[in-house]
Design a protein around this motif. Structure first.
Motif, PDB file in Angstrom:
ATOM      1  N   UNK A  33       0.820  -1.208   0.000  1.00 27.40           N
ATOM      2  CA  UNK A  33       0.000   0.000   0.000  1.00 27.40           C
ATOM      3  C   UNK A  33       0.852   1.255   0.000  1.00 27.40           C
ATOM      4  N   UNK A  34       1.963   1.250   0.713  1.00 28.26           N
ATOM      5  CA  UNK A  34       2.829   2.431   0.762  1.00 28.26           C
ATOM      6  C   UNK A  34       3.352   2.777  -0.638  1.00 28.26           C
ATOM      7  N   UNK A  35       3.746   1.762  -1.396  1.00 33.84           N
ATOM      8  CA  UNK A  35       4.235   1.972  -2.761  1.00 33.84           C
ATOM      9  C   UNK A  35       3.135   2.581  -3.640  1.00 33.84           C
ATOM     10  N   UNK A  36       1.947   1.988  -3.591  1.00 34.75           N
ATOM     11  CA  UNK A  36       0.837   2.478  -4.413  1.00 34.75           C
ATOM     12  C   UNK A  36       0.458   3.895  -3.996  1.00 34.75           C
ATOM     13  N   UNK A  37       0.333   4.121  -2.690  1.00 35.92           N
ATOM     14  CA  UNK A  37      -0.052   5.446  -2.196  1.00 35.92           C
ATOM     15  C   UNK A  37       0.977   6.500  -2.616  1.00 35.92           C
ATOM     16  N   UNK A  38       2.271   6.191  -2.460  1.00 39.52           N
ATOM     17  CA  UNK A  38       3.310   7.163  -2.817  1.00 39.52           C
ATOM     18  C   UNK A  38       3.194   7.555  -4.284  1.00 39.52           C
ATOM     19  N   UNK A  39       3.120   6.564  -5.154  1.00 41.83           N
ATOM     20  CA  UNK A  39       3.056   6.857  -6.583  1.00 41.83           C
ATOM     21  C   UNK A  39       1.751   7.545  -6.965  1.00 41.83           C
ATOM     22  N   UNK A  40       0.650   7.103  -6.371  1.00 41.85           N
ATOM     23  CA  UNK A  40      -0.646   7.693  -6.704  1.00 41.85           C
ATOM     24  C   UNK A  40      -0.727   9.136  -6.215  1.00 41.85           C
TER      25      UNK A  40
END
Length: 120
Positions: A33-40
């Motif tokens: 989730x951290x990866x997706x949230x950062x990029x999003x």
């Protein structure tokens, strides 16, 4: 109050990112989730955020190639908080049959009403 035109602009703009994410997940890629949230949140923070690289080295701006420049400009003019928008949209996605969707969450303040900047 969010107009239907504004909602259309947001859907058009965030669609390419979400479609890429779902496609990659369906192909078996794992993403925390951290990866997706950062990029999003970077993607939702144009124009500066669009020049960041995602975890795979893709320039986030490439995701806007299928959009008309007018759609990108319309999204930028909405002046949304990329972090709050990403949080709200990711929270609304169901996971294991549940979501953290909060219809009372405010993304954009109007005159005299500041945006809700707390993370639940």
């Amino acid at each position: 109050v969010v107009s239907m035109a504004d909602a259309h602009v947001v859907r058009a703009y965030v669609g390419p990112f979400l479609e890429k994410m779902v496609k990659e997940l369906n192909e078996g890629h794992t993403k925390n989730l951290e990866h997706v949230y950062r990029n999003f949140s970077l993607y939702c923070s144009p124009p500066e955020g669009l020049y960041a690289l995602d975890g795979g080295g893709c320039v986030l701006k490439e995701l806007t190639n299928e959009l008309d420049e007018e759609e990108v400009e319309s999204f930028i003019k909405l002046d949304l908080s990329g972090a709050l928008l990403a949080d709200a949209l990711l929270s609304a996605l169901p996971h294991e049959g549940k979501s953290d969707h909060d219809p009372g969450r405010m993304l954009v303040g109007s005159a005299g009403t500041p945006p809700n900047d707390t993370v639940d």
